[in-house]
Structures are given as structure tokens and as C-alpha cells.
Design a protein around this motif. Structure first.
Motif, mmCIF file in Angstrom:
data_model
loop_
_atom_site.group_PDB
_atom_site.id
_atom_site.type_symbol
_atom_site.label_atom_id
_atom_site.label_comp_id
_atom_site.label_asym_id
_atom_site.label_seq_id
_atom_site.Cartn_x
_atom_site.Cartn_y
_atom_site.Cartn_z
ATOM 1 N N ALA A 48 27.096 -9.867 4.140
ATOM 2 C CA ALA A 48 27.904 -9.951 5.357
ATOM 3 C C ALA A 48 28.904 -8.801 5.436
ATOM 4 O O ALA A 48 29.284 -8.380 6.525
ATOM 5 C CB ALA A 48 28.644 -11.292 5.408
ATOM 6 N N ARG A 49 29.297 -8.273 4.292
ATOM 7 C CA ARG A 49 30.244 -7.142 4.252
ATOM 8 C C ARG A 49 29.543 -5.804 4.062
ATOM 9 O O ARG A 49 30.195 -4.781 3.886
ATOM 10 C CB ARG A 49 31.233 -7.339 3.116
ATOM 11 C CG ARG A 49 32.157 -8.482 3.396
ATOM 12 C CD ARG A 49 33.536 -8.326 2.932
ATOM 13 N NE ARG A 49 33.966 -6.984 2.638
ATOM 14 C CZ ARG A 49 35.059 -6.706 1.984
ATOM 15 N NH1 ARG A 49 35.817 -7.683 1.553
ATOM 16 N NH2 ARG A 49 35.424 -5.467 1.737
ATOM 17 N N GLY A 50 28.220 -5.822 4.022
ATOM 18 C CA GLY A 50 27.478 -4.581 3.847
ATOM 19 C C GLY A 50 27.508 -4.066 2.419
ATOM 20 O O GLY A 50 27.267 -2.878 2.180
ATOM 21 N N ALA A 84 36.289 -3.242 -10.777
ATOM 22 C CA ALA A 84 35.862 -3.022 -9.387
ATOM 23 C C ALA A 84 35.241 -4.286 -8.812
ATOM 24 O O ALA A 84 35.481 -4.648 -7.650
ATOM 25 C CB ALA A 84 34.878 -1.861 -9.317
ATOM 26 N N THR A 85 34.455 -4.978 -9.613
ATOM 27 C CA THR A 85 33.819 -6.221 -9.159
ATOM 28 C C THR A 85 34.858 -7.307 -8.925
ATOM 29 O O THR A 85 34.803 -8.024 -7.919
ATOM 30 C CB THR A 85 32.764 -6.685 -10.179
ATOM 31 O OG1 THR A 85 31.786 -5.641 -10.333
ATOM 32 C CG2 THR A 85 32.083 -7.965 -9.732
ATOM 33 N N LEU A 86 35.812 -7.435 -9.830
ATOM 34 C CA LEU A 86 36.869 -8.441 -9.658
ATOM 35 C C LEU A 86 37.697 -8.158 -8.415
ATOM 36 O O LEU A 86 38.068 -9.084 -7.686
ATOM 37 C CB LEU A 86 37.749 -8.502 -10.908
ATOM 38 C CG LEU A 86 37.082 -9.086 -12.154
ATOM 39 C CD1 LEU A 86 37.964 -8.881 -13.377
ATOM 40 C CD2 LEU A 86 36.738 -10.549 -11.965
ATOM 41 N N GLU A 87 37.973 -6.888 -8.149
ATOM 42 C CA GLU A 87 38.720 -6.535 -6.935
ATOM 43 C C GLU A 87 37.915 -6.870 -5.682
ATOM 44 O O GLU A 87 38.454 -7.389 -4.706
ATOM 45 C CB GLU A 87 39.091 -5.055 -6.962
ATOM 46 C CG GLU A 87 40.175 -4.738 -7.976
ATOM 47 C CD GLU A 87 40.443 -3.250 -8.126
ATOM 48 O OE1 GLU A 87 39.916 -2.441 -7.342
ATOM 49 O OE2 GLU A 87 41.197 -2.900 -9.061
ATOM 50 N N LEU A 88 36.625 -6.588 -5.712
ATOM 51 C CA LEU A 88 35.760 -6.945 -4.587
ATOM 52 C C LEU A 88 35.724 -8.459 -4.403
ATOM 53 O O LEU A 88 35.850 -8.958 -3.284
ATOM 54 C CB LEU A 88 34.345 -6.404 -4.805
ATOM 55 C CG LEU A 88 33.304 -6.833 -3.777
ATOM 56 C CD1 LEU A 88 33.676 -6.333 -2.373
ATOM 57 C CD2 LEU A 88 31.923 -6.344 -4.188
ATOM 58 N N PHE A 89 35.575 -9.194 -5.506
ATOM 59 C CA PHE A 89 35.549 -10.656 -5.432
ATOM 60 C C PHE A 89 36.872 -11.199 -4.888
ATOM 61 O O PHE A 89 36.890 -12.194 -4.171
ATOM 62 C CB PHE A 89 35.260 -11.269 -6.805
ATOM 63 C CG PHE A 89 33.825 -11.140 -7.258
ATOM 64 C CD1 PHE A 89 32.865 -10.482 -6.494
ATOM 65 C CD2 PHE A 89 33.429 -11.678 -8.461
ATOM 66 C CE1 PHE A 89 31.548 -10.376 -6.923
ATOM 67 C CE2 PHE A 89 32.121 -11.585 -8.895
ATOM 68 C CZ PHE A 89 31.183 -10.932 -8.128
ATOM 69 N N GLU A 90 37.964 -10.536 -5.221
ATOM 70 C CA GLU A 90 39.264 -10.954 -4.687
ATOM 71 C C GLU A 90 39.284 -10.766 -3.170
ATOM 72 O O GLU A 90 39.737 -11.643 -2.425
ATOM 73 C CB GLU A 90 40.379 -10.155 -5.350
ATOM 74 C CG GLU A 90 41.758 -10.633 -4.994
ATOM 75 C CD GLU A 90 42.854 -9.886 -5.744
ATOM 76 O OE1 GLU A 90 43.963 -10.441 -5.802
ATOM 77 O OE2 GLU A 90 42.624 -8.772 -6.244
ATOM 78 N N GLU A 91 38.772 -9.640 -2.689
ATOM 79 C CA GLU A 91 38.690 -9.382 -1.249
ATOM 80 C C GLU A 91 37.804 -10.402 -0.549
ATOM 81 O O GLU A 91 38.054 -10.783 0.596
ATOM 82 C CB GLU A 91 38.148 -7.978 -0.988
ATOM 83 C CG GLU A 91 39.075 -6.863 -1.381
ATOM 84 C CD GLU A 91 38.419 -5.498 -1.276
ATOM 85 O OE1 GLU A 91 37.370 -5.376 -0.601
ATOM 86 O OE2 GLU A 91 38.943 -4.546 -1.867
ATOM 87 N N LEU A 92 36.743 -10.851 -1.245
ATOM 88 C CA LEU A 92 35.813 -11.824 -0.675
ATOM 89 C C LEU A 92 36.327 -13.254 -0.775
ATOM 90 O O LEU A 92 35.713 -14.172 -0.249
ATOM 91 C CB LEU A 92 34.451 -11.725 -1.380
ATOM 92 C CG LEU A 92 33.673 -10.427 -1.195
ATOM 93 C CD1 LEU A 92 32.444 -10.415 -2.104
ATOM 94 C CD2 LEU A 92 33.264 -10.245 0.248
ATOM 95 N N GLY A 93 37.440 -13.448 -1.475
ATOM 96 C CA GLY A 93 37.993 -14.787 -1.635
ATOM 97 C C GLY A 93 37.314 -15.601 -2.710
ATOM 98 O O GLY A 93 37.449 -16.821 -2.759
#
Length: 88
Positions: free
Chosen positions: A18-20, A64-73
Motif C-alpha cells: 500500500a505504501r509502494g 531501517a526496517t524498525l523505522e519503516l515499521f514505526e511509520e507503518l504503525g
């Protein structure tokens, strides 16, 4: 009937697409590892657990993955004091 792992993977895959974002084995394994924990974990603990399955995973990839997961909630950052950053 889908297993819990399949359900978790499917949820993450849908959020990433959904976020590309790309669906990678590191993202899937890190997500599974986080869901198995019953406590807050550090990025270093995530790396230690993930490298059992994916030996080539690096600490920058985990962050980087944890930061992305944080952005994704999917996870949230917890400041434990003393400079330690935990993820829940």
C-alpha cells in the motif's frame, strides 16, 4: 485455514504494498521475530535473533526496517532512559 505466521505476513505485505515498499525476506523475518516477543527489544536483540535465520542481515538493515515499521504503525519506539531505545 491460515496460520498465525501467514496472517502476520499477509498483513505486513498489504501494508508494504500500500505504501509502494518492497516485500523482503528481512522485513518478513523481523516482523515475525517482533511478534514472538513478549517484551520490548533493542535493535541489537532483533539482529541477534534474525541472523539465526538470515545470517547476512546487518544492523543498519534492522534499524531501517524498525523505522519503516514505526511509520507503518507496526512497532513503536520506547525510550527506556540511559540512551537505550527499545521497540514494542
Amino acid at each position: 485455514m491460515a496460520t498465525d505466521v501467514e496472517t502476520l505476513d499477509r498483513d505486513l505485505i498489504e501494508r508494504l504494498r500500500a505504501r509502494g515498499q518492497r516485500v523482503t525476506s528481512q522485513r518478513l523475518v523481523i516482523n515475525r521475530m517482533l511478534r514472538e516477543q513478549e517484551r520490548h527489544v533493542t535493535a541489537e536483540e532483533v539482529l541477534t535473533a534474525v541472523t539465526r535465520t538470515l545470517p547476512g542481515t546487518s544492523l543498519p538493515t534492522v534499524y531501517a526496517t524498525l523505522e519503516l515499521f514505526e511509520e507503518l504503525g507496526i512497532v513503536r519506539r520506547v525510550n527506556a532512559g540511559g540512551g537505550a531505545v527499545l521497540f514494542d
